[in-house]
Design a protein around this motif. Structure first.
Motif, PDB file in Angstrom:
ATOM      1  N   THR A   1      -5.634  12.833  -1.662  1.00 32.47           N
ATOM      2  CA  THR A   1      -5.336  12.331  -2.650  1.00 32.47           C
ATOM      3  C   THR A   1      -5.759  12.934  -3.453  1.00 32.47           C
ATOM      4  OG1 THR A   1      -6.987  11.472  -2.814  1.00 32.47           O
ATOM      5  CG2 THR A   1      -5.649  10.530  -1.666  1.00 32.47           C
ATOM      6  N   THR A   2      -7.377  13.987  -3.263  1.00 29.62           N
ATOM      7  CA  THR A   2      -7.969  15.006  -4.222  1.00 29.62           C
ATOM      8  C   THR A   2      -6.885  16.055  -4.843  1.00 29.62           C
ATOM      9  OG1 THR A   2      -9.795  14.102  -3.443  1.00 29.62           O
ATOM     10  CG2 THR A   2     -10.065  16.533  -5.010  1.00 29.62           C
ATOM     11  N   PRO A   3      -6.087  16.888  -4.371  1.00 32.26           N
ATOM     12  CA  PRO A   3      -5.875  17.903  -4.466  1.00 32.26           C
ATOM     13  C   PRO A   3      -3.884  16.946  -5.333  1.00 32.26           C
ATOM     14  CG  PRO A   3      -5.183  18.227  -2.154  1.00 32.26           C
ATOM     15  CD  PRO A   3      -6.528  17.074  -2.698  1.00 32.26           C
ATOM     16  N   ASN A   4      -3.246  16.635  -4.699  1.00 35.75           N
ATOM     17  CA  ASN A   4      -2.531  15.670  -5.148  1.00 35.75           C
ATOM     18  C   ASN A   4      -2.258  15.256  -6.582  1.00 35.75           C
ATOM     19  OD1 ASN A   4      -0.374  15.992  -3.668  1.00 35.75           O
ATOM     20  ND2 ASN A   4      -1.011  15.404  -1.748  1.00 35.75           N
ATOM     21  N   VAL A   5      -3.892  14.140  -6.535  1.00 34.02           N
ATOM     22  CA  VAL A   5      -3.697  13.841  -8.119  1.00 34.02           C
ATOM     23  C   VAL A   5      -4.566  14.317  -9.098  1.00 34.02           C
ATOM     24  CG1 VAL A   5      -5.074  11.429  -9.237  1.00 34.02           C
ATOM     25  CG2 VAL A   5      -3.972  11.317  -6.632  1.00 34.02           C
ATOM     26  N   ILE A   6      -5.334  15.055  -9.103  1.00 33.09           N
ATOM     27  CA  ILE A   6      -6.120  15.884  -9.757  1.00 33.09           C
ATOM     28  C   ILE A   6      -5.456  16.768  -9.708  1.00 33.09           C
ATOM     29  CG2 ILE A   6      -8.225  16.577  -9.985  1.00 33.09           C
ATOM     30  CD1 ILE A   6     -10.046  15.095  -9.047  1.00 33.09           C
ATOM     31  N   GLU A   7      -5.556  17.625  -9.186  1.00 30.50           N
ATOM     32  CA  GLU A   7      -4.341  18.652  -9.909  1.00 30.50           C
ATOM     33  C   GLU A   7      -2.815  19.428  -9.710  1.00 30.50           C
ATOM     34  OE1 GLU A   7      -3.984  23.462  -9.780  1.00 30.50           O
ATOM     35  OE2 GLU A   7      -5.020  21.525 -10.960  1.00 30.50           O
ATOM     36  N   MET A   8      -1.773  18.451  -8.628  1.00 33.43           N
ATOM     37  CA  MET A   8      -0.508  17.908  -8.903  1.00 33.43           C
ATOM     38  C   MET A   8      -0.190  16.879 -10.477  1.00 33.43           C
ATOM     39  SD  MET A   8       2.061  18.959  -8.118  1.00 33.43           S
ATOM     40  CE  MET A   8       4.348  18.579  -8.029  1.00 33.43           C
ATOM     41  N   GLY A   9      -0.596  15.915 -10.442  1.00 33.47           N
ATOM     42  CA  GLY A   9      -0.367  14.990 -11.065  1.00 33.47           C
ATOM     43  C   GLY A   9      -1.007  14.760 -12.000  1.00 33.47           C
ATOM     44  N   MET A  10      -2.473  15.649 -12.394  1.00 39.40           N
ATOM     45  CA  MET A  10      -2.650  15.717 -13.820  1.00 39.40           C
ATOM     46  C   MET A  10      -3.090  16.774 -14.102  1.00 39.40           C
ATOM     47  SD  MET A  10      -5.406  11.431 -13.703  1.00 39.40           S
ATOM     48  CE  MET A  10      -5.173  11.806 -15.510  1.00 39.40           C
ATOM     49  N   TYR A  11      -3.393  18.100 -13.293  1.00 33.70           N
ATOM     50  CA  TYR A  11      -3.425  19.395 -14.034  1.00 33.70           C
ATOM     51  C   TYR A  11      -4.814  19.318 -14.259  1.00 33.70           C
ATOM     52  CZ  TYR A  11      -1.806  23.500 -16.383  1.00 33.70           C
ATOM     53  OH  TYR A  11      -1.902  25.112 -16.649  1.00 33.70           O
ATOM     54  N   GLY A  12      -5.444  19.064 -13.216  1.00 39.06           N
ATOM     55  CA  GLY A  12      -7.110  18.410 -13.792  1.00 39.06           C
ATOM     56  C   GLY A  12      -7.916  20.488 -13.119  1.00 39.06           C
ATOM     57  N   SER A  13      -7.386  20.658 -12.633  1.00 38.28           N
ATOM     58  CA  SER A  13      -8.143  22.157 -12.283  1.00 38.28           C
ATOM     59  C   SER A  13      -7.741  23.757 -12.108  1.00 38.28           C
ATOM     60  CB  SER A  13      -8.389  21.846 -10.344  1.00 38.28           C
ATOM     61  OG  SER A  13      -9.083  23.417 -10.094  1.00 38.28           O
ATOM     62  N   GLY A  14      -5.852  24.119 -11.900  1.00 32.30           N
ATOM     63  CA  GLY A  14      -5.689  25.173 -12.611  1.00 32.30           C
ATOM     64  C   GLY A  14      -5.663  26.273 -10.825  1.00 32.30           C
ATOM     65  N   VAL A  15      -5.382  24.653 -10.202  1.00 29.35           N
ATOM     66  CA  VAL A  15      -5.976  25.768  -8.577  1.00 29.35           C
ATOM     67  C   VAL A  15      -4.820  26.358  -8.086  1.00 29.35           C
ATOM     68  CG1 VAL A  15      -5.986  23.687  -7.630  1.00 29.35           C
ATOM     69  CG2 VAL A  15      -6.927  26.606  -6.690  1.00 29.35           C
ATOM     70  N   PHE A  16      -3.257  25.739  -8.672  1.00 24.89           N
ATOM     71  CA  PHE A  16      -1.595  26.146  -8.238  1.00 24.89           C
ATOM     72  C   PHE A  16      -1.111  25.431  -9.414  1.00 24.89           C
ATOM     73  CE2 PHE A  16      -2.658  21.440  -5.789  1.00 24.89           C
ATOM     74  CZ  PHE A  16      -1.504  21.726  -6.191  1.00 24.89           C
ATOM     75  N   ALA A  17      -1.112  24.272 -10.059  1.00 23.15           N
ATOM     76  CA  ALA A  17      -0.266  23.777 -10.537  1.00 23.15           C
ATOM     77  C   ALA A  17      -0.077  24.776 -11.903  1.00 23.15           C
ATOM     78  CB  ALA A  17      -0.688  22.818 -10.984  1.00 23.15           C
TER      79      ALA A  17
ATOM     80  N   GLY B   1       0.939  -1.337  -0.285  1.00 23.07           N
ATOM     81  CA  GLY B   1      -0.153   0.253  -0.103  1.00 23.07           C
ATOM     82  C   GLY B   1       1.093   1.200   0.139  1.00 23.07           C
ATOM     83  N   TYR B   2       2.156   0.911  -0.611  1.00 22.54           N
ATOM     84  CA  TYR B   2       2.627   2.284  -0.872  1.00 22.54           C
ATOM     85  C   TYR B   2       3.670   2.391  -1.834  1.00 22.54           C
ATOM     86  CZ  TYR B   2       6.488   5.371   0.741  1.00 22.54           C
ATOM     87  OH  TYR B   2       7.776   6.162   1.143  1.00 22.54           O
ATOM     88  N   SER B   3       3.845   3.948  -2.285  1.00 18.68           N
ATOM     89  CA  SER B   3       5.535   4.096  -3.040  1.00 18.68           C
ATOM     90  C   SER B   3       5.259   5.771  -2.867  1.00 18.68           C
ATOM     91  CB  SER B   3       5.412   3.460  -4.651  1.00 18.68           C
ATOM     92  OG  SER B   3       4.234   4.372  -5.254  1.00 18.68           O
ATOM     93  N   HIS B   4       6.360   5.484  -2.895  1.00 16.21           N
ATOM     94  CA  HIS B   4       7.049   6.932  -2.860  1.00 16.21           C
ATOM     95  C   HIS B   4       6.631   8.675  -3.833  1.00 16.21           C
ATOM     96  CE1 HIS B   4       9.955   7.756  -5.524  1.00 16.21           C
ATOM     97  NE2 HIS B   4      11.030   7.065  -5.080  1.00 16.21           N
ATOM     98  N   HIS B   5       6.415   9.106  -2.961  1.00 12.36           N
ATOM     99  CA  HIS B   5       6.183  10.317  -4.084  1.00 12.36           C
ATOM    100  C   HIS B   5       6.705  10.711  -5.705  1.00 12.36           C
ATOM    101  CE1 HIS B   5       9.860  12.542  -2.746  1.00 12.36           C
ATOM    102  NE2 HIS B   5       9.669  13.559  -4.000  1.00 12.36           N
ATOM    103  N   ILE B   6       7.699  10.599  -5.744  1.00 11.53           N
ATOM    104  CA  ILE B   6       8.522  10.420  -7.601  1.00 11.53           C
ATOM    105  C   ILE B   6       7.803   9.491  -7.820  1.00 11.53           C
ATOM    106  CG2 ILE B   6      10.245  10.630  -9.279  1.00 11.53           C
ATOM    107  CD1 ILE B   6       9.771  13.153  -7.541  1.00 11.53           C
ATOM    108  N   GLN B   7       7.385   8.325  -7.235  1.00 12.68           N
ATOM    109  CA  GLN B   7       6.703   7.324  -8.085  1.00 12.68           C
ATOM    110  C   GLN B   7       4.535   7.330  -8.422  1.00 12.68           C
ATOM    111  OE1 GLN B   7       8.295   4.220  -5.459  1.00 12.68           O
ATOM    112  NE2 GLN B   7       8.955   3.167  -7.210  1.00 12.68           N
ATOM    113  N   ARG B   8       3.901   8.480  -7.519  1.00 18.77           N
ATOM    114  CA  ARG B   8       3.251   9.022  -7.850  1.00 18.77           C
ATOM    115  C   ARG B   8       2.828   9.359  -8.848  1.00 18.77           C
ATOM    116  NH1 ARG B   8       0.793   8.612  -1.556  1.00 18.77           N
ATOM    117  NH2 ARG B   8       2.552   7.315  -0.576  1.00 18.77           N
ATOM    118  N   LEU B   9       3.382  10.529  -8.856  1.00 24.76           N
ATOM    119  CA  LEU B   9       3.476  11.756  -9.415  1.00 24.76           C
ATOM    120  C   LEU B   9       4.297  10.882 -10.811  1.00 24.76           C
ATOM    121  CD1 LEU B   9       3.391  14.438 -10.047  1.00 24.76           C
ATOM    122  CD2 LEU B   9       5.495  15.082  -9.417  1.00 24.76           C
TER     123      LEU B   9
END
Length: 521
Positions: free
Chosen positions: A413-429, A372-380
């Protein structure tokens, strides 16, 4: 232990009120529990909540075990713990209010969207009332952030802006008014790859008792789960406060020294490298983020860890974790379904099965399946990168992360995945975090054992990341070309169009999609 930026709320509990401790708030010193000395305490183990997704077996075992161990600890200290199990919070609360009709539980709000109103509604449905107070398990308070965000002339929803404000307000890693060491971050020192023969320090290990065994059996028998079943003898996650403190001690004394330099490295036979492995303990409340930050800073100031390691680890907690919490609460509910690039594809089945010839994805999914784990660069840069290039609907990847990681909750997960990981919103990425095989090859050893060729864009053995990368830029040109951080890459897109190579790339992507459908990617 209290928030370091802003003031915790000032309140007491009346005689007819008792603390209600949620499963992610297992901390004796915070919230309502920190304001009483003995007496009744309510805890609710909701099984229906755990059936909403195919959660990782290790995640459910961790959460339920940690709750039960906390229950027993409180009981040993003289508290009268009312521990209710039920399919729903409403069912468990209904039984509680039947037994204690004149008692009002007092609970810290969960960081998840709508939690305060949700808890109040559930209590009313169950025939009682609940008082919701502020959550004290972060470094900053909601009020402090909102006051600063309203008054600052800078962009409060840029992490660097927020991080510097947090450093100044907290005094962490500061030398007077200036950052310790002269720089705010040391990322240029944190992108090394370990030399051949290097091995990370041992991960912390724990002697788990009967509770983990019994809980693992309960999870295996009563829930539809994903991932490797739990073997208590090798279960790698703390379930008690004492174990979490041991894990913190191991990190600051043995692993922090090399964390900074190698924090972005992906090593196929080293699942933890030198990462802290403390995320699940912090998100359960077993550790307060402030005490983790203080332990890291103390180790640095005693000369036992370099500045790049201390700053990098502190930035993840004092900066990024709190930033995610504030972005989430200000951006919901729209953030949960954001899809600014109009992605339309389903999440590939390989995220669940791990069955792919792409070594980076196979190895990373196997890491997640294993524990149930991998580190942040694997995730991103592996999981989110591939999904973004593939055109996966962001909400689908978010659900997968939420279900499969032991440290994952919707607010995380929501800001990490949808925004940081997938550029889904534009709120900060400010740009999509996507790459071809070049980055993965630079920061990992995956490509050396992969049957796909990292340098080829097209052809049957070309790395899928390469064709997908150029196809992604091509189909999202209207959204991305004006982004100054992408201008160089669009020069290459123009070259590929002019040479006719882009047509071959599109054909390769269509072939990859057929391969994925057939399960042979």
């Amino acid at each position: 232990m209290k928030p370091k930026v802003g003031s915790p709320p000032d309140y007491t509990l009346d005689d007819d009120e008792i603390p209600w401790v949620l499963g992610t708030q297992l901390n004796e010193d915070a919230g309502p529990l920190g304001r009483v000395d003995g007496g009744k305490v309510l805890m609710v183990e909701s099984h229906g909540f755990a059936r909403r997704k195919p959660y990782h077996a290790q995640k459910l075992t961790l959460v339920f075990s940690a709750m039960r161990c906390f229950r027993d600890r409180l009981s040993d200290e003289g508290y009268d713990v009312v521990y209710r199990k039920g399919e729903s919070f409403a069912e468990a609360l209904g039984a509680f209010f039947d037994d204690y009709p004149d008692t009002t539980p007092v609970v810290m709000r969960s960081p998840s969207y709508g939690s305060a109103d949700g808890l109040r509604d559930v209590a009313r449905e169950a025939g009682g009332e609940v008082r919701v107070v502020e959550n004290e398990l972060f470094v900053s308070t909601r009020e402090a952030f909102d006051s600063w965000a309203d008054s600052t002339e800078s962009d409060a929803f840029r992490h660097e802006t927020f991080y510097r404000w947090m450093r100044r307000r907290s005094g962490v890693l500061m030398d007077g008014d200036e950052p310790e060491g002269g720089d705010w971050n040391y990322d240029d020192q944190n992108r090394e790859y370990p030399p051949e023969g290097w091995g990370s320090p041992d991960e912390p290990s724990f002697e788990h008792g009967e509770i983990v065994d019994e809980t693992a059996d309960m999870v295996a028998e009563g829930f539809e789960t994903w991932g490797k079943a739990v073997d208590a003898s090798g279960f790698p996650w703390p379930v008690t406060r004492e174990q979490a403190l041991d894990a913190l001690s191991v990190f600051v004394s043995e692993r922090l020294g090399t964390f900074g330099s190698y924090q972005d490295a992906m090593v196929s036979d080293d699942w933890s490298v030198s990462h802290s492995l403390l995320g699940s303990s912090i998100n359960l409340g077993l550790l307060h983020p402030v005490e983790v930050i203080e332990g890291i800073e103390e180790t640095y100031r005693e000369g036992d860890a370099p500045i790049n390691s201390a700053e990098g680890a502190i930035r993840q907690i004092l900066g990024w974790r709190d930033f995610m919490r504030h972005v989430y609460r200000h951006s919901m509910p729209e953030l949960a379904t954001a899809n600014r690039l109009d992605a339309e594809h389903d999440l590939p089945e390989l995220y669940w099965t791990g069955e792919t010839d792409m070594e980076c994805l196979r190895s990373t999914v196997e890491d997640v399946r294993e524990r149930g784990y991998s580190h942040h660069i694997q995730r991103l840069m592996v999981l989110a990168n591939f999904a973004t290039l593939w055109g996966v609907v962001p909400e689908e990847l978010n659900r997968w992360f939420h279900a499969t990681y032991v440290d994952a909750y919707h607010w995380v997960t929501t800001p990490n995945v949808i925004e940081m990981g997938m550029y889904g919103s534009g709120v900060f990425a400010t740009k999509p975090y996507v790459s071809s095989a070049n980055y993965i090859d630079e920061m990992s050893d995956y490509c050396g054992s992969c049957p796909y060729h990292k340098t080829k864009d097209t052809g049957e053995d070309a790395c899928p990341f390469n064709a997908l990368y150029w196809d992604f830029l091509d189909r999202n040109e209207d959204e991305l070309r004006s982004n100054h951080r992408m201008s160089l890459m669009y020069g290459h897109v123009d070259d590929k169009r002019g040479s006719g190579e882009m047509e071959d790339i599109h054909e390769r992507v269509e072939e990859l999609r057929r391969m994925e459908e057939d399960g042979v990617l």
